[in-house]
Design an enzyme around this catalytic site. Structure first.
Site, PDB file in Angstrom:
ATOM      1  N   ASP A  88      68.367  72.672  35.219  1.00  0.00           N
ATOM      2  CA  ASP A  88      68.112  71.612  34.431  1.00  0.00           C
ATOM      3  C   ASP A  88      67.441  70.513  35.557  1.00  0.00           C
ATOM      4  OD1 ASP A  88      69.276  69.815  32.703  1.00  0.00           O
ATOM      5  OD2 ASP A  88      70.494  68.936  34.262  1.00  0.00           O
ATOM      6  N   GLU A  94      63.708  73.604  33.489  1.00  0.00           N
ATOM      7  CA  GLU A  94      63.714  72.447  32.321  1.00  0.00           C
ATOM      8  C   GLU A  94      62.617  71.445  32.585  1.00  0.00           C
ATOM      9  OE1 GLU A  94      64.099  69.271  30.677  1.00  0.00           O
ATOM     10  OE2 GLU A  94      65.990  69.051  32.038  1.00  0.00           O
ATOM     11  N   ASP A 100      70.809  69.802  23.421  1.00  0.00           N
ATOM     12  CA  ASP A 100      70.464  68.140  23.332  1.00  0.00           C
ATOM     13  C   ASP A 100      69.744  67.680  21.927  1.00  0.00           C
ATOM     14  OD1 ASP A 100      71.976  67.465  25.515  1.00  0.00           O
ATOM     15  OD2 ASP A 100      70.477  67.749  26.931  1.00  0.00           O
TER      16      ASP A 100
END
Length: 411
Positions: free
Chosen positions: A206, A253, A307
């Protein structure tokens, strides 16, 4: 069996579904049943969200521990744990087990048993597990309490103002003291990465861009406008970990505004980035990285993420210029624009990317009510769950057909 040597180079596909989104939200028969469904559908990967104890809103990205797993996943929370098992667990995970409260340790032993059984079952069925590593730890977490010297005072994490958020985002997570970590040869990160690959075959990393530069917000501020860019550690934590545990199969990411140094670091480390179908159709951005014609073989192509909206929810609210471009792309590919969900899935499966990932909600054609998270909101997120039998053999056959058509079916 999955390819242990280089699992991200083989042309394949998979499905994203968090453990809490299984019927019942636990390890055990439902988790094995989902593995069976993935195998039936020709899928090679199951991607899930972080496994740590979630916060009070259910977010797994603000977990109270970067190492521990949530006891809410346990199929058998009352199963006996012997003193010998506890001692062995403590030895095996000596670096971080001491950071947890003693009453938590039996549940971690139980989780190890049940997780090992699931992972072995998945491997037998040819399905690899993809996890998720949040860049930051939660404020007040066990990590911050056990290793306070590794975190800065006076600043918290966030991202700067952009076209979507005029005040930026003040996440509030503690920020790493990278010089302090360097003096300790990045031991905390090495152990975190070791734990990651004890659990998964591959992991999404992330907010990868923070390893190049991160946005530091004054802790007293209510929003992120007065934050500043600070230099990250670059490749050093990864090289330190590789020296002990070997090559690491990460997906970086790298969504949002990404600078050339971030892309250079990702490629230097050999990690694929991410592209998302829902960002692919913009008539004003013909060179955008998410557009299908601009994909390389160093990306993982997602229909959506936790998301974003579901594919159906996105399509139903898509503004006219982007919808027209998407419909034109489907027609040019000889696909059915009337059945947009599956037309788009089949189109995305044609990406040059080695790996394509679909949301389970997209396989089912669910609308925005099935969205997992809406960034910037606290309540109402992280609640999507399948009903028993909702993913059927018909869905598996349809997904297998699309997967075989694109040359991605396992085996």
């Amino acid at each position: 069996m999955i390819d242990d040597r280089n699992p991200l180079t083989r042309r394949s596909s998979g499905v994203q579904l968090h453990l809490t989104s299984l019927p019942g939200g636990r390890l055990g028969p439902e988790a094995r049943g989902f593995v069976d469904w993935l195998a039936e559908a020709g899928q090679s990967w199951w991607q899930m969200l972080p496994l740590g104890p979630p916060d009070r809103y259910g977010s797994p990205y603000k977990s109270s521990s970067a190492f521990a797993a949530w006891n809410g996943f346990l199929e058998s929370p009352e199963a006996e744990v012997t003193p010998e098992e506890l001692a062995a667990f403590g030895e095996r995970h000596a670096y971080w087990a001491a950071s947890l409260l003693a009453p938590m340790l039996p549940d971690q032993v139980r989780f190890e048993r049940e997780w090992a059984a699931l992972r072995a079952y998945a491997r037998q069925r040819g399905v690899g597990l993809i996890g998720d590593v949040p860049i930051y730890v939660a404020p007040g977490s066990y990590d911050q309490q056990a290793w306070p010297e590794l975190f800065l005072d006076g600043v918290v994490a966030g991202v700067p103002p952009d076209a979507f958020t005029a005040a930026g985002q003040r996440w509030g997570n503690p920020i790493y003291d990278w010089p302090a970590l360097r003096r300790r040869r990045y031991r905390w990160w090495t152990e975190r990465f070791r734990r990651t690959f004890q659990l998964y075959d591959v992991a999404r990393l992330d907010h990868f861009r923070a390893f190049v530069a991160y946005w530091a917000v004054p802790a007293a501020d209510r929003d992120a406008r007065r934050g500043t860019w600070q230099r990250g550690p670059g490749r050093a934590p990864f090289r330190a970990a590789e020296a002990e545990i070997g090559p690491m199969a990460f997906i970086a990411e790298d969504l949002g505004v990404i600078t050339p140094p971030v892309t250079r670091l990702r490629r230097e480390l050999g990690y694929p980035g991410m592209v998302v179908l829902q960002f692919a159709f913009d008539p004003d951005d013909p060179r955008g990285p998410h557009r299908l014609e601009n994909h390389g073989d160093d990306v993982v192509a997602y229909t959506g993420t936790h998301d974003t909206d579901t594919l159906r929810g996105w399509w139903d609210t898509l503004e006219a210029p982007r919808r027209a471009e998407a419909q034109a792309a489907l027609r040019e590919a000889g696909l059915d624009g009337d059945d947009a969900d599956w037309g788009l899935i089949r189109l995305w499966m044609r990406s040059p990317a080695a790996l394509v990932m679909l949301q389970a909600q997209d396989v089912l054609g669910l609308g925005g009510e099935a969205r997992m998270n809406l960034p910037g909101t606290a309540g109402g997120a992280w609640k999507f769950a399948l009903e028993h039998g909702q993913l059927t053999a018909r869905h598996a056959r349809r997904l297998r057909a699309a997967t075989e058509e694109a040359g991605r079916a396992r085996g």
